[in-house]
Design a protein around this motif. Sequence first.
Motif, PDB file in Angstrom:
ATOM      1  N   LEU A   4      39.633  44.868  56.557  1.00 47.97           N
ATOM      2  CA  LEU A   4      39.112  42.766  55.904  1.00 47.97           C
ATOM      3  C   LEU A   4      38.117  43.131  55.275  1.00 47.97           C
ATOM      4  O   LEU A   4      37.335  42.414  54.766  1.00 47.97           O
ATOM      5  N   GLY A   5      36.516  44.055  55.739  1.00 47.87           N
ATOM      6  CA  GLY A   5      35.738  44.272  55.243  1.00 47.87           C
ATOM      7  C   GLY A   5      35.651  44.567  54.409  1.00 47.87           C
ATOM      8  O   GLY A   5      34.594  44.207  54.055  1.00 47.87           O
ATOM      9  N   TRP A   6      36.201  45.115  53.526  1.00 48.88           N
ATOM     10  CA  TRP A   6      36.126  45.850  52.698  1.00 48.88           C
ATOM     11  C   TRP A   6      36.647  44.818  51.188  1.00 48.88           C
ATOM     12  O   TRP A   6      36.476  45.059  50.506  1.00 48.88           O
ATOM     13  N   ASN A   7      37.877  44.201  51.568  1.00 44.91           N
ATOM     14  CA  ASN A   7      37.851  43.582  50.816  1.00 44.91           C
ATOM     15  C   ASN A   7      37.350  42.357  50.897  1.00 44.91           C
ATOM     16  O   ASN A   7      37.275  41.855  48.950  1.00 44.91           O
ATOM     17  N   GLN A   8      36.755  42.123  51.784  1.00 47.36           N
ATOM     18  CA  GLN A   8      35.313  40.864  51.359  1.00 47.36           C
ATOM     19  C   GLN A   8      33.942  41.058  51.221  1.00 47.36           C
ATOM     20  O   GLN A   8      33.239  40.640  50.807  1.00 47.36           O
ATOM     21  N   VAL A  62      43.219  51.249  51.981  1.00 46.56           N
ATOM     22  CA  VAL A  62      43.092  49.276  51.715  1.00 46.56           C
ATOM     23  C   VAL A  62      44.198  49.163  50.962  1.00 46.56           C
ATOM     24  O   VAL A  62      43.930  47.954  49.767  1.00 46.56           O
ATOM     25  N   LYS A  63      44.873  49.996  50.068  1.00 44.75           N
ATOM     26  CA  LYS A  63      45.879  49.885  48.867  1.00 44.75           C
ATOM     27  C   LYS A  63      46.986  48.676  49.094  1.00 44.75           C
ATOM     28  O   LYS A  63      46.626  48.034  47.935  1.00 44.75           O
ATOM     29  N   ASP A  64      47.084  48.107  50.057  1.00 39.81           N
ATOM     30  CA  ASP A  64      47.882  46.863  50.424  1.00 39.81           C
ATOM     31  C   ASP A  64      46.515  45.667  50.356  1.00 39.81           C
ATOM     32  O   ASP A  64      47.683  44.636  50.118  1.00 39.81           O
ATOM     33  N   VAL A  65      45.650  45.993  50.290  1.00 44.11           N
ATOM     34  CA  VAL A  65      44.739  44.020  50.446  1.00 44.11           C
ATOM     35  C   VAL A  65      44.627  44.208  48.695  1.00 44.11           C
ATOM     36  O   VAL A  65      44.468  43.993  47.516  1.00 44.11           O
ATOM     37  N   PRO A  66      43.816  42.867  48.984  1.00 46.22           N
ATOM     38  CA  PRO A  66      44.275  42.060  47.757  1.00 46.22           C
ATOM     39  C   PRO A  66      43.005  42.321  46.454  1.00 46.22           C
ATOM     40  O   PRO A  66      43.128  42.420  45.498  1.00 46.22           O
ATOM     41  N   ARG A  67      42.199  42.946  46.814  1.00 51.28           N
ATOM     42  CA  ARG A  67      41.126  43.881  45.737  1.00 51.28           C
ATOM     43  C   ARG A  67      41.732  45.009  45.448  1.00 51.28           C
ATOM     44  O   ARG A  67      40.320  46.138  44.611  1.00 51.28           O
ATOM     45  N   ALA A  68      42.337  45.324  45.981  1.00 49.29           N
ATOM     46  CA  ALA A  68      42.844  47.282  45.686  1.00 49.29           C
ATOM     47  C   ALA A  68      43.045  47.304  44.269  1.00 49.29           C
ATOM     48  O   ALA A  68      43.909  46.385  43.792  1.00 49.29           O
ATOM     49  N   GLY A  69      43.591  48.421  43.665  1.00 49.28           N
ATOM     50  CA  GLY A  69      44.026  49.119  42.647  1.00 49.28           C
ATOM     51  C   GLY A  69      45.521  49.321  42.946  1.00 49.28           C
ATOM     52  O   GLY A  69      45.651  49.994  44.051  1.00 49.28           O
ATOM     53  N   LYS A  70      46.160  49.311  42.009  1.00 49.91           N
ATOM     54  CA  LYS A  70      48.309  49.289  42.181  1.00 49.91           C
ATOM     55  C   LYS A  70      48.211  50.644  42.714  1.00 49.91           C
ATOM     56  O   LYS A  70      49.246  51.349  43.063  1.00 49.91           O
ATOM     57  N   ASP A  71      47.877  51.988  42.019  1.00 52.12           N
ATOM     58  CA  ASP A  71      47.493  53.338  42.431  1.00 52.12           C
ATOM     59  C   ASP A  71      47.027  53.794  43.680  1.00 52.12           C
ATOM     60  O   ASP A  71      47.288  55.669  43.806  1.00 52.12           O
TER      61      ASP A  71
END
Length: 254
Positions: free
Chosen positions: A41-45, A196-205
Amino acid sequence: MKLTVDTDNKKLILEEGGAVRELDLYTDESFELLSQQWVNLGWNQKYPYTFSWMGRPVIQLPEDMIRMQEVIYKVKPDVIVETGVAHGGSLIYYASLFQAMGKGRVIGIDIEIRPHNRKAIEEHELFSYLTLIEGSSVADDVVAQVKSLIKPGETVLVILDSNHTYAHVAEELRLYSPLVTPGSYIVSTDGVMKEVKDVPRAGKDWGTDNPSNAAIDFAAANPQFIIEQPAWPFNESTLSKNITHWPDAWLKRV
């Protein structure tokens, strides 16, 4: 996976793969499960984008910075080579440690050092500890320049924090690992990408295209390096795992 925090009953309910487990909330396992979600969560935010060191933005998790300073104090490198400059906060951080230790210098490499960042870094009171190199970290001329700045017999620690694709990190590991002295490290940062591959701000690969996988494969092919999280010099808890953005990052030369 589903986590339910029941603070009234001091329980953590874990539902995964059709199974349900009820854990005491105040345990190491619960701490680790909740910490991983906090990291995600912290990474995404963009929580790591809220810190600075002696006036320069430093885009790192403070936990990793504190662990790093203990390694620097133990290894006492003469030179730290860091790929990736950005705002220069990490370079200033390492320079401040060297100032306190009375030794050392930092070489920072970036494919583009933006003029306003270069100006701020060059005007900083710790700039005398720094050498900036602009160019691709995997370019032959850049690698040659770095090598020319390291004297025979010096202890070297390398930190990889530039382009975080598997291919680029694998090439950096190949090129810079020979500079690392026995007992020191080459650190492949930001492998948190795979977590964090599944969080909104992640890249697809990111599940496969990340620095951790590059480090793991490098260690498998180069037995003179082992993946070893540095031991904590102080620990009065029952915990044993870091909260980190750098899983499988620490490649120690043995």
